[in-house]
Enzyme design. Structure first.
Site, mmCIF file in Angstrom:
data_model
loop_
_atom_site.group_PDB
_atom_site.id
_atom_site.type_symbol
_atom_site.label_atom_id
_atom_site.label_comp_id
_atom_site.label_asym_id
_atom_site.label_seq_id
_atom_site.Cartn_x
_atom_site.Cartn_y
_atom_site.Cartn_z
ATOM 1 C CG HIS A 1 7.147 -2.075 2.087
ATOM 2 N ND1 HIS A 1 6.973 -1.000 2.922
ATOM 3 C CD2 HIS A 1 5.946 -2.709 2.040
ATOM 4 C CE1 HIS A 1 5.723 -0.978 3.355
ATOM 5 N NE2 HIS A 1 5.082 -2.002 2.841
ATOM 6 C CG MET B 1 -1.904 -1.181 1.179
ATOM 7 S SD MET B 1 -3.427 -0.861 2.067
ATOM 8 C CE MET B 1 -2.824 -0.608 3.706
ATOM 9 C CB ALA C 1 13.983 -1.100 6.196
ATOM 10 C CD GLN D 1 -5.797 -3.575 3.074
ATOM 11 O OE1 GLN D 1 -5.720 -3.962 1.909
ATOM 12 N NE2 GLN D 1 -4.814 -3.781 3.940
ATOM 13 C CG LEU E 1 11.162 -1.580 10.301
ATOM 14 C CD1 LEU E 1 11.985 -1.254 9.062
ATOM 15 C CD2 LEU E 1 11.365 -0.483 11.347
ATOM 16 C CG LEU F 1 7.232 1.348 -0.899
ATOM 17 C CD1 LEU F 1 8.005 1.074 -2.193
ATOM 18 C CD2 LEU F 1 6.313 0.182 -0.581
HETATM 19 O O1 PAF Z 1 0.024 -5.894 3.591
HETATM 20 C C1 PAF Z 1 -0.403 -4.948 2.902
HETATM 21 O O2 PAF Z 1 0.280 -3.959 2.678
HETATM 22 C C2 PAF Z 1 -1.814 -5.022 2.326
HETATM 23 O O3 PAF Z 1 -2.669 -5.658 3.203
HETATM 24 C C3 PAF Z 1 -1.864 -5.672 0.943
HETATM 25 C C4 PAF Z 1 -1.444 -7.127 0.992
HETATM 26 C C5 PAF Z 1 -0.965 -4.906 -0.022
HETATM 27 C C6 PAF Z 1 -3.285 -5.623 0.388
HETATM 28 O O4 PAF Z 1 -3.740 -4.317 0.250
#
Ligand code: PAF
EC number: 6.3.2.1
Length: 283
Positions: A37, A30, A35, A61, A184, A33
């Site tokens: 990611h 999402m 460390a 979500q 993180l 970003l």
């Molecule tokens: O973990 C996340 O960042 C979110 O839940 C995902 C998997 C990108 C779905 O939106």
């Protein structure tokens, strides 16, 4: 690196990959970003010939009182990070492309979605599994990378992939932590300096649970008491759950045995933090 903003262009790019028959690693995010990611992207880079990152803040979500509107967004910074990590394609669609006005289909994983996070955030996993299904259908990756920090999410997605015969392989990657143990998360930036100090207690509580098991405490009661003791004396922290469960079913265990997960969620003011530790128990 290529940035693709429309579904049509992404489908065209993806079709071109079919003839190459190479492995395709996918990191859904999402944005915002950090460390954690980066480590997922690096793992994808090591594992696969082509790496795709999606950046999409998924409204489905977020609960009605959650931070969807204020969720941190900085596409330029995120693209720079992806470029540094040698991503091939960033897929960053607009909201209306993925959820047009008459969108009305959702994907739900049953029991696994109801527990723990599901109790505090009733529609959360339905939102996650719906967007992940859409993204997997579009990207058709050979491998998809998720961080262990969101352990329940990983288990729910494993189940989704199994139940719907999706063909991607789910790779669970280790949680990346600050030096004091705090996992993180994009939401850590909401913490005040005092809350940031207290936030490390979640990891400390889980570690105390793990140590208790190592010292031969095998009952749920003993382990949970040990974890709660770490946070209970601190003002400003409320515990949503600190539990000891089977790592596959996420059911609480009376007596720990085999692959176990210690799961925790705490609230510091308006910020809710989650974390977990996996423990292999041999009596
Ligand atoms: O973990 C996340 O960042 C979110 O839940 C995902 C998997 C990108 C779905 O939106």
């Amino acid at each position: 690196m290529r940035t693709i903003r429309t579904i049509q262009a992404f489908r065209t790019w993806r079709r071109q990959q079919d003839s190459r028959k190479t492995s395709l690693g996918f990191v859904p995010t999402m944005g915002a970003l950090h460390a954690g990611h980066r480590s997922l992207i690096q793992r994808a880079r090591e594992t696969c010939e082509t790496v795709v990152v999606s950046i999409f803040v998924n409204p489905l979500q977020f609960g009605p009182k959650e931070d969807y509107r204020h969720y941190p967004r900085d596409l330029i910074r995120d693209l720079k990070i992806c470029e540094e990590e040698r991503v091939d394609v960033v897929f960053a669609p607009q909201l209306a492309a993925l959820f047009p006005l008459r969108f009305q289909t959702t994907v739900t994983v049953g029991v696994l979605s109801k527990r723990w996070e599901g109790e505090s955030r009733p529609s959360h996993f339905q939102g996650v599994t719906t967007i992940v299904t859409k993204l997997l259908n579009l990207a058709r990756p050979t491998h998809t990378f998720f961080g262990q920090k969101d352990y329940q999410q990983c288990v729910v997605i494993q189940q989704l992939v199994k139940d719907l015969e999706l063909t991607t392989k789910i790779i669970l990657c280790p949680t990346i932590r600050d030096t004091d143990g705090l996992a993180l998360s994009s939401r850590n930036q909401y913490l005040t300096p005092l809350q940031r100090q207290q936030a490390k207690l979640l990891y400390q509580a889980l570690s105390a649970g793990k140590q208790a098991i190592a010292k031969g405490k095998y009952t749920n009661k003993d382990i949970c008491q040990t974890m709660h003791r770490v946070v209970n004396t601190h003002h400003g922290i409320s515990v949503d759950y600190l539990v000891c469960c089977d790592a596959m079913t996420l059911e609480p265990l009376k007596q720990v045995e085999g692959k176990v997960v210690l799961l925790g969620a705490i609230r510091l003011g308006k910020v809710r933090l989650i974390d977990n530790l996996l423990v292999r128990v041999r009596h």
